[in-house]
Each structure stands twice: as C-alpha cells, then as structure tokens.
Design a protein around this motif. Sequence first.
Motif, PDB file in Angstrom:
ATOM      1  N   GLU A   3       0.817  -1.216   0.000  1.00  0.00           N
ATOM      2  CA  GLU A   3       0.000   0.000   0.000  1.00  0.00           C
ATOM      3  C   GLU A   3       0.852   1.269   0.000  1.00  0.00           C
ATOM      4  N   TYR A   4       2.150   1.118   0.313  1.00  0.00           N
ATOM      5  CA  TYR A   4       3.071   2.257   0.303  1.00  0.00           C
ATOM      6  C   TYR A   4       3.950   2.267  -0.941  1.00  0.00           C
ATOM      7  N   GLY A   5       3.763   1.275  -1.811  1.00  0.00           N
ATOM      8  CA  GLY A   5       4.502   1.230  -3.056  1.00  0.00           C
ATOM      9  C   GLY A   5       5.914   0.684  -2.955  1.00  0.00           C
ATOM     10  N   ILE A   6       6.239   0.045  -1.809  1.00  0.00           N
ATOM     11  CA  ILE A   6       7.565  -0.549  -1.648  1.00  0.00           C
ATOM     12  C   ILE A   6       7.424  -1.931  -1.016  1.00  0.00           C
ATOM     13  N   PRO A   9      11.553  -5.651   2.194  1.00  0.00           N
ATOM     14  CA  PRO A   9      13.004  -5.451   2.225  1.00  0.00           C
ATOM     15  C   PRO A   9      13.411  -4.007   1.894  1.00  0.00           C
ATOM     16  N   ALA A  10      12.676  -3.349   1.008  1.00  0.00           N
ATOM     17  CA  ALA A  10      12.963  -1.948   0.698  1.00  0.00           C
ATOM     18  C   ALA A  10      12.683  -1.083   1.919  1.00  0.00           C
ATOM     19  N   TYR A  11      11.602  -1.383   2.640  1.00  0.00           N
ATOM     20  CA  TYR A  11      11.328  -0.647   3.882  1.00  0.00           C
ATOM     21  C   TYR A  11      12.467  -0.856   4.881  1.00  0.00           C
ATOM     22  N   ASP A  12      13.000  -2.078   4.948  1.00  0.00           N
ATOM     23  CA  ASP A  12      14.126  -2.341   5.855  1.00  0.00           C
ATOM     24  C   ASP A  12      15.297  -1.412   5.558  1.00  0.00           C
ATOM     25  N   VAL A  13      15.539  -1.130   4.292  1.00  0.00           N
ATOM     26  CA  VAL A  13      16.608  -0.204   3.910  1.00  0.00           C
ATOM     27  C   VAL A  13      16.287   1.201   4.423  1.00  0.00           C
ATOM     28  N   LEU A  14      15.054   1.659   4.186  1.00  0.00           N
ATOM     29  CA  LEU A  14      14.649   2.983   4.670  1.00  0.00           C
ATOM     30  C   LEU A  14      14.762   3.061   6.194  1.00  0.00           C
ATOM     31  N   ALA A  15      14.305   2.012   6.873  1.00  0.00           N
ATOM     32  CA  ALA A  15      14.352   1.995   8.339  1.00  0.00           C
ATOM     33  C   ALA A  15      15.783   2.020   8.848  1.00  0.00           C
ATOM     34  N   ALA A  16      16.680   1.295   8.190  1.00  0.00           N
ATOM     35  CA  ALA A  16      18.092   1.285   8.609  1.00  0.00           C
ATOM     36  C   ALA A  16      18.701   2.678   8.472  1.00  0.00           C
ATOM     37  N   GLY A  53      12.837   8.357  -5.696  1.00  0.00           N
ATOM     38  CA  GLY A  53      13.174   9.609  -5.011  1.00  0.00           C
ATOM     39  C   GLY A  53      13.205   9.487  -3.502  1.00  0.00           C
ATOM     40  N   LEU A  54      13.304   8.256  -2.982  1.00  0.00           N
ATOM     41  CA  LEU A  54      13.279   8.046  -1.531  1.00  0.00           C
ATOM     42  C   LEU A  54      14.673   8.011  -0.922  1.00  0.00           C
ATOM     43  N   ILE A  55      15.677   7.691  -1.719  1.00  0.00           N
ATOM     44  CA  ILE A  55      17.072   7.749  -1.281  1.00  0.00           C
ATOM     45  C   ILE A  55      17.900   8.344  -2.406  1.00  0.00           C
ATOM     46  N   ILE A  66      33.604   3.878  -1.911  1.00  0.00           N
ATOM     47  CA  ILE A  66      32.611   3.892  -0.828  1.00  0.00           C
ATOM     48  C   ILE A  66      31.369   4.635  -1.305  1.00  0.00           C
ATOM     49  N   VAL A  67      30.236   3.951  -1.204  1.00  0.00           N
ATOM     50  CA  VAL A  67      28.948   4.530  -1.586  1.00  0.00           C
ATOM     51  C   VAL A  67      28.083   4.617  -0.345  1.00  0.00           C
ATOM     52  N   ARG A  68      27.515   5.772  -0.126  1.00  0.00           N
ATOM     53  CA  ARG A  68      26.584   5.962   0.986  1.00  0.00           C
ATOM     54  C   ARG A  68      25.171   6.102   0.435  1.00  0.00           C
ATOM     55  N   LEU A  69      24.239   5.487   1.141  1.00  0.00           N
ATOM     56  CA  LEU A  69      22.824   5.648   0.832  1.00  0.00           C
ATOM     57  C   LEU A  69      22.285   6.695   1.795  1.00  0.00           C
ATOM     58  N   CYS A  70      21.551   7.648   1.276  1.00  0.00           N
ATOM     59  CA  CYS A  70      21.038   8.764   2.077  1.00  0.00           C
ATOM     60  C   CYS A  70      19.535   8.899   1.877  1.00  0.00           C
ATOM     61  N   LEU A  71      18.815   9.056   2.963  1.00  0.00           N
ATOM     62  CA  LEU A  71      17.373   9.290   2.866  1.00  0.00           C
ATOM     63  C   LEU A  71      17.114  10.682   2.325  1.00  0.00           C
ATOM     64  N   THR A  72      16.163  10.789   1.429  1.00  0.00           N
ATOM     65  CA  THR A  72      15.671  12.095   1.005  1.00  0.00           C
ATOM     66  C   THR A  72      14.577  12.498   1.999  1.00  0.00           C
ATOM     67  N   PRO A  73      14.159  13.757   1.990  1.00  0.00           N
ATOM     68  CA  PRO A  73      13.037  14.141   2.863  1.00  0.00           C
ATOM     69  C   PRO A  73      11.798  13.273   2.626  1.00  0.00           C
ATOM     70  N   GLU A  74      11.535  12.923   1.375  1.00  0.00           N
ATOM     71  CA  GLU A  74      10.381  12.063   1.056  1.00  0.00           C
ATOM     72  C   GLU A  74      10.581  10.660   1.628  1.00  0.00           C
ATOM     73  N   GLY A  75      11.807  10.155   1.561  1.00  0.00           N
ATOM     74  CA  GLY A  75      12.103   8.838   2.119  1.00  0.00           C
ATOM     75  C   GLY A  75      11.952   8.821   3.628  1.00  0.00           C
ATOM     76  N   LEU A  76      12.403   9.887   4.275  1.00  0.00           N
ATOM     77  CA  LEU A  76      12.268   9.981   5.731  1.00  0.00           C
ATOM     78  C   LEU A  76      10.795  10.034   6.126  1.00  0.00           C
ATOM     79  N   GLU A  77      10.018  10.822   5.413  1.00  0.00           N
ATOM     80  CA  GLU A  77       8.587  10.930   5.729  1.00  0.00           C
ATOM     81  C   GLU A  77       7.902   9.583   5.574  1.00  0.00           C
ATOM     82  N   LEU A  78       8.213   8.863   4.505  1.00  0.00           N
ATOM     83  CA  LEU A  78       7.603   7.547   4.292  1.00  0.00           C
ATOM     84  C   LEU A  78       8.045   6.556   5.360  1.00  0.00           C
ATOM     85  N   ALA A  79       9.327   6.547   5.688  1.00  0.00           N
ATOM     86  CA  ALA A  79       9.833   5.636   6.729  1.00  0.00           C
ATOM     87  C   ALA A  79       9.156   5.914   8.062  1.00  0.00           C
TER      88      ALA A  79
END
Length: 123
Positions: A3-6, A9-16, A53-55, A66-79
């Motif tokens: 229902e959130y479009g992810i 496991p994708a949510y686990d990434v956002l949560a981490a 557009g979530l990360i 070295i690659v870093r994954l960063c939450l976007t404001p939209e990703g943070l709001e969804l998480a």
Amino acid sequence: MCEYGISLPAYDVLAALREAGEPYRRTTGEVAAAVRGRTGGLTKHADRLEAAGLIRRERDAEDRRIVRLCLTPEGLELAERISAVRSSQEQELLAGLTAADRRRLSGLLSALGRTLGAGAPEQ
C-alpha cells in the motif's frame, strides 16, 4: 508494504537509514549489516528506492569506492509513516498479552533470531 509502493526489504533499507539518525545516511555495507541480510539484493532495492526519489547515493570524496545511501526528505517521511503504522499494529497484536506473556514472547523471539542468525536450527 504494497500500500506504500515498496516491498518489506525496501522498507528495511529505509528503516536502517532512519535509525542511523541525522543526516540519515550509511554506507551500503552498514545498511547490509543493519538489516542482517534481509534485503535479498541490496543494490536492487536501492535502485528502486533511488528511482522513486526516496534515497540518493553519494560517493565518498576521498575513496570513490565507498557509496553511501542517504534518505531524502520524502524517504524519511515515508519511513516515519510506515514505522508509526507498524508500531500501532504491534501494540494491537500484543494488547491481549500479560507482561509475563510479553517477556516469554520476547525470549522466544530472541532465541529464534539467534537460530536464524546462525543459519542452522537449534537442537
């Protein structure tokens, strides 16, 4: 999670990333360790989250490997939104348990987690 479009496991990434705190970023290795292999293809999930557009990905200025994954404001709001819903659902599920039942359940889930983490069932 559909229902959130992810996916879960994708949510686990956002949560981490959310759990990392500001500035909500981790290396891909740190994310993989935080989700303990639950992502089943971290790159695939990161690709989809980035496309949505979530990360975003950042390369380290000193070591481009070295690659870093960063939450976007939209990703943070969804998480945060998903986390709040999941927390409410967990409270609802546990509402009928006594404090002793909750302690037993916690112990059993911890044992299960250790078993799954070891890759072999306990004897």
